[in-house]
Each structure stands twice: as structure tokens, then as C-alpha cells.
Design a protein around this motif. Structure first.
Motif, short mmCIF file in Angstrom:
data_model
loop_
_atom_site.label_atom_id
_atom_site.label_comp_id
_atom_site.label_asym_id
_atom_site.label_seq_id
_atom_site.Cartn_x
_atom_site.Cartn_y
_atom_site.Cartn_z
N LEU A 16 0.84 -1.20 0.00
CA LEU A 16 0.00 0.00 0.00
C LEU A 16 0.87 1.24 0.00
CD1 LEU A 16 -2.83 1.37 0.25
CD2 LEU A 16 -2.40 1.45 2.72
N LYS A 17 0.64 2.11 -1.01
CA LYS A 17 1.10 3.49 -0.95
C LYS A 17 -0.09 4.29 -0.45
CE LYS A 17 0.35 6.63 -3.77
NZ LYS A 17 -0.13 7.69 -2.82
N PRO A 18 -0.05 4.77 0.78
CA PRO A 18 -1.22 5.44 1.35
C PRO A 18 -1.49 6.80 0.72
CG PRO A 18 0.33 4.69 3.05
CD PRO A 18 1.04 4.64 1.75
N SER A 19 -2.61 7.39 1.09
CA SER A 19 -2.86 8.79 0.76
C SER A 19 -1.71 9.65 1.30
CB SER A 19 -4.17 9.27 1.39
OG SER A 19 -5.27 8.55 0.90
N PHE A 20 -1.33 10.66 0.54
CA PHE A 20 -0.27 11.56 0.98
C PHE A 20 -0.64 12.18 2.33
CE2 PHE A 20 1.73 15.80 1.05
CZ PHE A 20 3.06 15.43 0.87
N GLY A 21 0.27 12.10 3.29
CA GLY A 21 0.03 12.66 4.60
C GLY A 21 -0.61 11.70 5.60
N ARG A 22 -0.98 10.50 5.14
CA ARG A 22 -1.64 9.55 6.06
C ARG A 22 -0.64 8.92 7.02
NH1 ARG A 22 -5.53 9.95 8.22
NH2 ARG A 22 -6.91 9.97 6.39
N VAL A 23 0.54 8.56 6.54
CA VAL A 23 1.60 8.02 7.39
C VAL A 23 2.65 9.11 7.57
CG1 VAL A 23 3.44 6.30 7.58
CG2 VAL A 23 1.20 5.64 6.66
N PRO A 24 2.89 9.57 8.79
CA PRO A 24 3.73 10.75 8.99
C PRO A 24 5.20 10.50 8.68
CG PRO A 24 3.17 9.77 11.10
CD PRO A 24 2.37 9.04 10.06
N LEU A 25 5.82 11.51 8.07
CA LEU A 25 7.24 11.52 7.77
C LEU A 25 7.87 12.72 8.46
CD1 LEU A 25 7.03 10.90 3.91
CD2 LEU A 25 7.44 9.19 5.69
N MET B 168 -1.01 -0.43 9.09
CA MET B 168 -1.57 0.92 8.99
C MET B 168 -2.24 1.35 10.29
SD MET B 168 -0.79 2.39 6.20
CE MET B 168 -1.97 3.73 6.24
N GLN B 169 -2.81 0.43 11.04
CA GLN B 169 -3.42 0.78 12.32
C GLN B 169 -2.38 1.33 13.29
OE1 GLN B 169 -5.53 -2.70 13.68
NE2 GLN B 169 -6.84 -2.75 11.87
N VAL B 170 -1.11 0.98 13.06
CA VAL B 170 -0.05 1.46 13.94
C VAL B 170 0.64 2.69 13.36
CG1 VAL B 170 2.23 0.88 14.92
CG2 VAL B 170 0.34 -0.79 15.00
N ILE B 171 1.06 2.62 12.09
CA ILE B 171 1.87 3.72 11.53
C ILE B 171 1.01 4.83 10.93
CG2 ILE B 171 3.80 2.17 11.10
CD1 ILE B 171 3.11 2.33 8.10
N GLY B 172 -0.27 4.57 10.68
CA GLY B 172 -1.13 5.57 10.07
C GLY B 172 -1.76 6.50 11.07
N ARG B 173 -0.95 7.03 11.97
CA ARG B 173 -1.42 7.96 12.99
C ARG B 173 -0.59 9.24 12.89
NH1 ARG B 173 -0.38 3.95 16.98
NH2 ARG B 173 0.37 5.58 18.36
N PRO B 174 -1.15 10.39 13.15
CA PRO B 174 -0.45 11.65 12.88
C PRO B 174 0.71 11.91 13.83
CG PRO B 174 -2.56 12.06 13.94
CD PRO B 174 -2.52 10.60 13.63
N ASP B 175 1.58 12.81 13.39
CA ASP B 175 2.73 13.25 14.18
C ASP B 175 3.00 14.70 13.81
OD1 ASP B 175 5.70 13.75 14.72
OD2 ASP B 175 5.45 11.78 15.62
N VAL B 176 3.20 15.55 14.80
CA VAL B 176 3.32 16.99 14.56
C VAL B 176 4.53 17.32 13.69
CG1 VAL B 176 4.70 17.47 16.63
CG2 VAL B 176 3.17 19.24 15.69
N ARG B 177 5.50 16.42 13.61
CA ARG B 177 6.68 16.70 12.81
C ARG B 177 6.39 16.68 11.31
NH1 ARG B 177 10.67 12.38 15.40
NH2 ARG B 177 8.67 11.37 15.84
#
Length: 478
Positions: free
Chosen positions: A202-211, A234-243
Motif C-alpha cells: 500500500l502506498k497510502p494517501s499523501f500525509g496519512r503516514v507521517p514523515l 496501517m493501524q499502527v503507523i497511520g497515525r499523525p505526528d506533529v513533525r
């Protein structure tokens, strides 16, 4: 020659749900699973060459994480779908204290001062992160060829490419180094290993998995053997991060959703897929640019379309929406960016970059600022074209790449670095339109090379894309 196939069995080959069930029941422990992964790595890694900065020695942090997870399961307090599950991340995803060479041999690689958001989420969830995975120089090749790491080879057939640039992640998934591996993708770098290694990705929606270093079109996402493992990741890494300044609003679901509005009983686990009645799926086998689609690859897509139609979906063949100019412009834009990276190296180190990549970069040396800005606007036109062509449909089915896997020693499916990237016409538009896109292993060529299909969805509908991918996975195995 085959070193390993997904048909083999063992703890290292179990999916996330099977691992969690086994941990909960006491059938086996996270330490036993990590030991099985270590044996698999010792057996295959001399040939596959997927790992960088591994952590499988006795007493390492990975073993400590596995032991802690075992204690949580014994106490009945696991942290979620990846607790105790062995995982890896691509080497460009920062792990505190681990060097990030970006796949190339020039200079001394910088050492990460902090965990990237993805790594932080994995640690919080109790995942057993035991290694990074390799990539080609700057991630600008669709193969496992690297000036630092050498050649990463397909576990299905070591004479063939892994695809890239998430080459090590794909190889680790196909080899059974545990069920979940995280890669990154700016034009197809997760999905190309998916098609050539027989994986679900899966290539997620842009911004779904924080970088921690977002960039136009760049996403991170999971590679695995089965769609259920993508969902667990995705249930783990698909959560936001302020960075991540491009982050999407928080998503609170489980990355699944009903697909059909047709009435009927809920689908039981392991049963035949639910009806796709009313689901509108566009499909095409011509990208409109780059290499022509191999007839065997196109036939896999046609057969897949027929399967989905038989399941009740409304299938519509659409014309291509890319063109050679759009492909050339995004290629030129990347060349200028990578020329900046090459020029920043000390002169005595520049020769260490893989020659194919260096020649490709150098074509960006004399591009004017006005031309770079024109290419940027062209990328926005690509975004508009992708959305306009697909907005009337729930999903779009296509090849991932127009060709099957090529020799492992080749940096690219084409040999001339002066031509634009001829193999990303199906994948790159969804990076720029920010839409999610998954791959499912769907067939093979006459000589046995795996062929995947791409399923793209509307922006933000990662749950729908994964749900359709899982339905298709069931149809193909039924």
C-alpha cells in the motif's frame, strides 16, 4: 533457482493475526518467532542481501523487545496488532543512533539523532523492530542495485530484480523475514517490488503516514504477503505526528469498510468475498506514456477485471490519462533535485555514486529555474489529469508496471539513463494526485515471473482500497 517461496511454512511465515493469536494462546512466544526470523535471515541473507544495521544478536534491543512483548501477553495486556511482531523499516526512515546512508557509498552516512515518526509508533505499539532494509542510491532506481550495498536479489528467483527503491523491504517480505516491512514511495517504490515479488503493498494517501521529511509525492507504507498485514501495519503507523507538516487529520477506523451497498449477510472470516454490486471500477492497460505494456502483463489485468465483474462490480475501460510530456517533466524535476544532492558531495566522493544514477542526475545540471518551475506546474497538471480521469469511479485497476521483472544486475528495466523513467506511467500519477494505491499479486508470465495489479482509490479512502484488495485476494485464491 529458488531459495525460498511463500509456500514454505514456519513461524517466520505467519501473518500478524496468526502471530497475535498464537501469543495470546501461549502456543508460542515473540522470542520464539524472532528466533525463527533469525534462522530465516541466516539462511537467505547471503543471497538476498536485504538488511542494513540489523539487530539480531543475542541480548540486543530486538530480543529485549520480544521478551517484553511476551510478558505483556502473559499478563493479558498486549498493545495492539503489532505487539511482538517482527518488523523492518527502510534505511531512509530514521532509527535513533543508526546511520542513514541513503543507499550510496559516498561519504560518511549521517547518524539519526531521533526516531522517525514511523519508528516511534512501532516502538509504542510493541513491534519488534530488528533491522533497517537497503535501498539503491538516493532511492532513484527501481531495482536492488546500490553502490554501497551491492545487489539485492529476489527471494523467488535470485537472478531477478526485487524492484525498488524499497528493494530490501520487498525482499525481506518475500523471504519471510516476518510479516510487515515499511518502505517509501515517490513514484512507485513500494508498488514496483509489490508486482515483481508477488506481494501485497500500500502506498497510502499523501500525509496519512507521517514523515519527518515530507516531500512532494513521497509516502511511506507497508509491504507484506497478505492484505491483512497491511491493515495491521496501517493501524499502527497511520497515525499523525506533529513533525509532518503535511499530515492528514487523525483517522480512527481499522482501515476496512463495506464496499457494496447491496443488502446481504456480513462476510465471515475466510468465506468467499462479499458482493461488489454497485462498486464502480475503471480499468486500463495503457499508461499513455513510457514503455508499452507487455501483453502478458495486460492479460493479467484483463483477467482480474473479469473476476471483479463476476463478483458484481461495474467495470469500465478508460483511456490513458498520462502522456509522454508529463512523464518527462516529473523525471526532469527529480533529476534537478538529485543533481543538487550529487553536487553537494565532495568532488572526490562523487565518483562513488552508481554510474547510472550519476549520469541520470547530471542531466539536471543545466536546467534553468524557469524550466524547473514549468516542470513543477506540469506535476500539478498530472495531478489534475489523474483526478479528472478517475473521479467518476470508486477504484481504478491497472498494471503496476508495464513489464515483468528484469535481471537483478540491471539498475533499471531500461539501460539508457538519458531517457525518462519508462516504467512508472501507471504508478507516479497517484503519488502526485495524493490518492492511495495498493498492489495485489494476481498472476504470472509464462516463464513464472510474478505480476501484480494496482488498485487506486479516491484520496483519503485507504480503507476502501485495502478492502477491495482483500476481496480481490480472496477471489484470486478461491
Amino acid at each position: 533457482m529458488h531459495t525460498h517461496t511463500p509456500a514454505s511454512h514456519g513461524l517466520a511465515d505467519l501473518g500478524t493475526a496468526e502471530l497475535v493469536a498464537g501469543y495470546r494462546s501461549g502456543a508460542f512466544t515473540p522470542v520464539e518467532v524472532l528466533e525463527a526470523v533469525r534462522r530465516r535471515v541466516e539462511e537467505l541473507e547471503p543471497t538476498v542481501n536485504a538488511l542494513w544495521a540489523g539487530d539480531l544478536d543475542d541480548g540486543s534491543a530486538a530480543w529485549a523487545a520480544a521478551e517484553e512483548a511476551g510478558r505483556r501477553y502473559a499478563a493479558g495486556t498486549p498493545r495492539g496488532p503489532l505487539d511482538g511482531v517482527p518488523v523492518t523499516v527502510k534505511e531512509n526512515i530514521a532509527r535513533k543512533g543508526v546511520a542513514k546512508p541513503a543507499g550510496h557509498a559516498a561519504g560518511v552516512p549521517p547518524v539519526a539523532e531521533a526516531d522517525a515518526p514511523i519508528v516511534a509508533r512501532l516502538h509504542e505499539a510493541g513491534a519488534v523492530l530488528f533491522s533497517s532494509t537497503v535501498m539503491p542510491d538516493w532511492g532513484m532506481l527501481s531495482s536492488g542495485v546500490s553502490s554501497r550495498h551491492g545487489i539485492t536479489r529476489s527471494p523467488l528467483d535470485p537472478t531477478l530484480t526485487t524492484g525498488g527503491s524499497s528493494s530490501g523491504a520487498g525482499a525481506a517480505a518475500a523471504a519471510g523475514y516476518g510479516p510487515v516491512h515499511i518502505g517509501s514511495d515517490i513514484g512507485g517504490s513500494i508498488r514496483l517490488p509489490g508486482t515483481w515479488l508477488g506481494l501485497a503493498t500500500l502506498k497510502p494517501s499523501f500525509g496519512r503516514v507521517p514523515l519527518d521529511a515530507p516531500y512532494l509525492g513521497r509516502c511511506a507504507g507497508p509491504l507484506a504477503r497478505r492484505v491483512s498485514d497491511l491493515r495491521a501495519a496501517m493501524q499502527v503507523i497511520g497515525r499523525p505526528d506533529v513533525r509532518d507538516v503535511s499530515e492528514l487529520p487523525p483517522y480512527h477506523g481499522d482501515y476496512s469498510r463495506p464496499l457494496s451497498a447491496a443488502p446481504g449477510p456480513a462476510q465471515a472470516p475466510g468465506s468467499r468475498p462479499a458482493s461488489l454490486e454497485g462498486v464502480r471500477i475503471a480499468w486500463h492497460t495503457d499508461a499513455g506514456c513510457g514503455a508499452s505494456t507487455d501483453p502478458e502483463v495486460a492479460e493479467v489485468v484483463v483477467r482480474t477485471a473479469e473476476l471483479l465483474r463476476d463478483a458484481g462490480a461495474e467495470l469500465t475501460e478508460i483511456p490513458p490519462f498520462m502522456d509522454p510530456g508529463l512523464l518527462a517533466d516529473v523525471d526532469r524535476f527529480w533529476r534537478v533535485r538529485s543533481w543538487g544532492d550529487l553536487r553537494a558531495l565532495p568532488v572526490e566522493e562523487q565518483h562513488r555514486i552508481l554510474p547510472h544514477v550519476a549520469q541520470w542526475c547530471q542531466a539536471g545540471a543545466d536546467v534553468s529555474g524557469v524550466e524547473v518551475l514549468r516542470c513543477y506546474h506540469s506535476i500539478q497538471q498530472m495531478r489534475e489529469a489523474a483526478i479528472a480521469a478517475t473521479a467518476a469511479y470508486d477504484f481504478v485497476l491497472s498494471p503496476v508496471a508495464p513489464m515483468a521483472a528484469f535481471p537483478a544486475e540491471q539498475p533499471m528495466p531500461f539501460l539508457d539513463p538519458s531517457v525518462p523513467m519508462t516504467h512508472i506511467g501507471f504508478t507516479v500519477p497517484y503519488n502526485m494526485s495524493e490518492q492511495p494505491a495498493a498492489t495485489v499479486d494476481a498472476g504470472a508470465t509464462a516463464d513464472g515471473r510474478r505480476v501484480g495489479v494496482q488498485l487506486a482509490g479516491r484520496r483519503f479512502d485507504d480503507a476502501g482500497v485495502l478492502s477491495l484488495a482483500e476481496v480481490l485476494e480472496g477471489l484470486l485464491s478461491g
